[in-house]
Design a protein around this motif. Structure first.
Motif, PDB file in Angstrom:
ATOM      1  N   ASP A  57      39.735  17.514  -4.074  1.00 39.96           N
ATOM      2  CA  ASP A  57      39.647  18.372  -5.256  1.00 39.96           C
ATOM      3  C   ASP A  57      41.029  18.848  -5.696  1.00 39.96           C
ATOM      4  O   ASP A  57      41.334  18.872  -6.897  1.00 39.96           O
ATOM      5  CB  ASP A  57      38.749  19.585  -4.980  1.00 39.96           C
ATOM      6  N   ARG A  58      41.859  19.205  -4.742  1.00 41.08           N
ATOM      7  CA  ARG A  58      43.202  19.683  -5.111  1.00 41.08           C
ATOM      8  C   ARG A  58      44.020  18.552  -5.738  1.00 41.08           C
ATOM      9  O   ARG A  58      44.768  18.777  -6.696  1.00 41.08           O
ATOM     10  CB  ARG A  58      43.904  20.276  -3.895  1.00 41.08           C
ATOM     11  N   ALA A  59      43.884  17.341  -5.207  1.00 43.44           N
ATOM     12  CA  ALA A  59      44.588  16.198  -5.793  1.00 43.44           C
ATOM     13  C   ALA A  59      44.063  15.908  -7.198  1.00 43.44           C
ATOM     14  O   ALA A  59      44.839  15.618  -8.120  1.00 43.44           O
ATOM     15  CB  ALA A  59      44.434  14.974  -4.898  1.00 43.44           C
ATOM     16  N   ALA A  60      42.743  15.986  -7.380  1.00 40.05           N
ATOM     17  CA  ALA A  60      42.146  15.721  -8.690  1.00 40.05           C
ATOM     18  C   ALA A  60      42.585  16.768  -9.714  1.00 40.05           C
ATOM     19  O   ALA A  60      42.879  16.430 -10.876  1.00 40.05           O
ATOM     20  CB  ALA A  60      40.622  15.696  -8.575  1.00 40.05           C
ATOM     21  N   MET A  61      42.647  18.030  -9.306  1.00 39.89           N
ATOM     22  CA  MET A  61      43.101  19.080 -10.223  1.00 39.89           C
ATOM     23  C   MET A  61      44.559  18.872 -10.608  1.00 39.89           C
ATOM     24  O   MET A  61      44.953  19.099 -11.760  1.00 39.89           O
ATOM     25  CB  MET A  61      42.892  20.462  -9.591  1.00 39.89           C
ATOM     26  N   LEU A  62      45.358  18.433  -9.649  1.00 44.63           N
ATOM     27  CA  LEU A  62      46.773  18.194  -9.920  1.00 44.63           C
ATOM     28  C   LEU A  62      46.938  17.058 -10.927  1.00 44.63           C
ATOM     29  O   LEU A  62      47.776  17.126 -11.835  1.00 44.63           O
ATOM     30  CB  LEU A  62      47.485  17.881  -8.607  1.00 44.63           C
ATOM     31  N   ARG A  63      46.126  16.016 -10.778  1.00 42.21           N
ATOM     32  CA  ARG A  63      46.174  14.909 -11.744  1.00 42.21           C
ATOM     33  C   ARG A  63      45.732  15.386 -13.133  1.00 42.21           C
ATOM     34  O   ARG A  63      46.274  14.954 -14.154  1.00 42.21           O
ATOM     35  CB  ARG A  63      45.290  13.750 -11.276  1.00 42.21           C
ATOM     36  N   ALA A  64      44.732  16.248 -13.149  1.00 44.37           N
ATOM     37  CA  ALA A  64      44.287  16.805 -14.432  1.00 44.37           C
ATOM     38  C   ALA A  64      45.391  17.640 -15.068  1.00 44.37           C
ATOM     39  O   ALA A  64      45.570  17.626 -16.290  1.00 44.37           O
ATOM     40  CB  ALA A  64      43.025  17.649 -14.236  1.00 44.37           C
ATOM     41  N   MET A  65      46.158  18.349 -14.249  1.00 46.23           N
ATOM     42  CA  MET A  65      47.235  19.193 -14.757  1.00 46.23           C
ATOM     43  C   MET A  65      48.314  18.367 -15.448  1.00 46.23           C
ATOM     44  O   MET A  65      48.840  18.758 -16.492  1.00 46.23           O
ATOM     45  CB  MET A  65      47.859  20.015 -13.619  1.00 46.23           C
ATOM     46  N   ILE A  66      48.668  17.218 -14.866  1.00 49.69           N
ATOM     47  CA  ILE A  66      49.789  16.433 -15.409  1.00 49.69           C
ATOM     48  C   ILE A  66      49.324  15.295 -16.316  1.00 49.69           C
ATOM     49  O   ILE A  66      50.145  14.469 -16.732  1.00 49.69           O
ATOM     50  CB  ILE A  66      50.678  15.869 -14.281  1.00 49.69           C
ATOM     51  N   ASP A  67      48.037  15.245 -16.620  1.00 55.41           N
ATOM     52  CA  ASP A  67      47.525  14.196 -17.498  1.00 55.41           C
ATOM     53  C   ASP A  67      48.274  14.226 -18.832  1.00 55.41           C
ATOM     54  O   ASP A  67      48.339  15.257 -19.499  1.00 55.41           O
ATOM     55  CB  ASP A  67      46.023  14.394 -17.731  1.00 55.41           C
ATOM     56  N   GLY A  68      48.872  13.091 -19.206  1.00 49.52           N
ATOM     57  CA  GLY A  68      49.618  13.014 -20.452  1.00 49.52           C
ATOM     58  C   GLY A  68      51.068  13.441 -20.345  1.00 49.52           C
ATOM     59  O   GLY A  68      51.805  13.384 -21.332  1.00 49.52           O
ATOM     60  N   GLU A  69      51.502  13.871 -19.148  1.00 52.22           N
ATOM     61  CA  GLU A  69      52.886  14.292 -18.955  1.00 52.22           C
ATOM     62  C   GLU A  69      53.718  13.082 -18.508  1.00 52.22           C
ATOM     63  O   GLU A  69      53.493  12.542 -17.421  1.00 52.22           O
ATOM     64  CB  GLU A  69      52.979  15.391 -17.886  1.00 52.22           C
ATOM     65  N   PRO A  70      54.683  12.647 -19.287  1.00 51.63           N
ATOM     66  CA  PRO A  70      55.498  11.500 -18.871  1.00 51.63           C
ATOM     67  C   PRO A  70      56.383  11.833 -17.671  1.00 51.63           C
ATOM     68  O   PRO A  70      56.833  12.966 -17.511  1.00 51.63           O
ATOM     69  CB  PRO A  70      56.356  11.203 -20.114  1.00 51.63           C
ATOM     70  N   GLY A  71      56.587  10.832 -16.815  1.00 54.27           N
ATOM     71  CA  GLY A  71      57.517  10.998 -15.705  1.00 54.27           C
ATOM     72  C   GLY A  71      56.999  11.829 -14.555  1.00 54.27           C
ATOM     73  O   GLY A  71      57.787  12.277 -13.723  1.00 54.27           O
ATOM     74  N   MET A  72      55.695  12.041 -14.485  1.00 51.78           N
ATOM     75  CA  MET A  72      55.121  12.793 -13.365  1.00 51.78           C
ATOM     76  C   MET A  72      54.000  11.983 -12.727  1.00 51.78           C
ATOM     77  O   MET A  72      53.252  11.309 -13.425  1.00 51.78           O
ATOM     78  CB  MET A  72      54.556  14.144 -13.813  1.00 51.78           C
TER      79      MET A  72
END
Length: 200
Positions: A57-72
């Motif tokens: 869940d923490r990994a999934a939330m982190l991916r949701a946080m940076i969705d659309g952010e280039p270079g992350m």
């Protein structure tokens, strides 16, 4: 060809919130990073007194946080490792990967972590392998503890705007049934709403 500039930003991210995203963007842009690697902690040895949300869940939330952010990107190396999560182990693992050969490394952290860096596992070895990128609040310059100040190391200040926000604040809001729309990125809010995380 210039060597890659790689940032490493680790933490519990339980849950990730707007201050995490602000610091991630700041590090990427101010340091001119080719890539910022966000690493959710597996078993943070300094936070053993509290049960965290499941690693997936923490990994999934982190991916949701940076969705659309280039270079992350998110790397789950600590979640796959057994035993306590030590930053040095993560640095050694990532630096050994062929795609990062010859890269310059920046470890992104807050002033509170910098102040207690001397309590970290093999911190002297860590200082020899990375440049510290320290987020100082309200434009303050990074201030090391006395033991860390005595060891030569590279440090760069990140001028973080004042954002009095923590993951525990977010968890408390959720537990009280309050909205978190203004304190976490939209994708994170949707994930928490869908999975009912942090509700007692």
């Amino acid at each position: 060809m210039k060597p890659l500039r790689i940032g490493l930003y680790g933490g519990s991210f339980d849950p990730p919130h707007n201050a995490h995203l602000t610091l991630a963007r700041l590090a990427r842009d101010q340091l001119g990073l080719d890539e910022l690697v966000l690493v959710p902690a597996g078993q943070p040895w300094q936070k053993a007194d509290r049960a965290m949300a499941p690693p997936a869940d923490r990994a999934a939330m982190l991916r949701a946080m940076i969705d659309g952010e280039p270079g992350m990107r998110v790397d789950e190396c600590e979640l796959k490792r057994t035993g306590p999560s030590y930053t040095l182990d993560t640095v050694l693992e990532l630096q050994a990967r062929p795609e990062y050969r010859g890269a310059g490394w920046f470890l992104v952290l807050g002033q509170d972590q910098y102040a207690r860096l001397h309590t970290w596992h093999r911190w002297q070895d860590l200082l020899a392998r990375v440049t510290l990128a320290v987020a100082g609040r309200d434009g303050e310059q990074p201030k090391p503890s006395t033991p860390v100040a005595a060891v030569p190391h590279q440090v760069q200040a990140l001028p973080m705007p004042a954002m009095p926000l923590s993951s525990s604040d977010v968890r408390e809001r959720i537990d009280r049934g309050q909205s978190i729309a203004e304190v976490v990125p939209p994708g994170v809010a949707r994930y928490i709403d869908r999975t009912h995380l942090y509700r007692s």
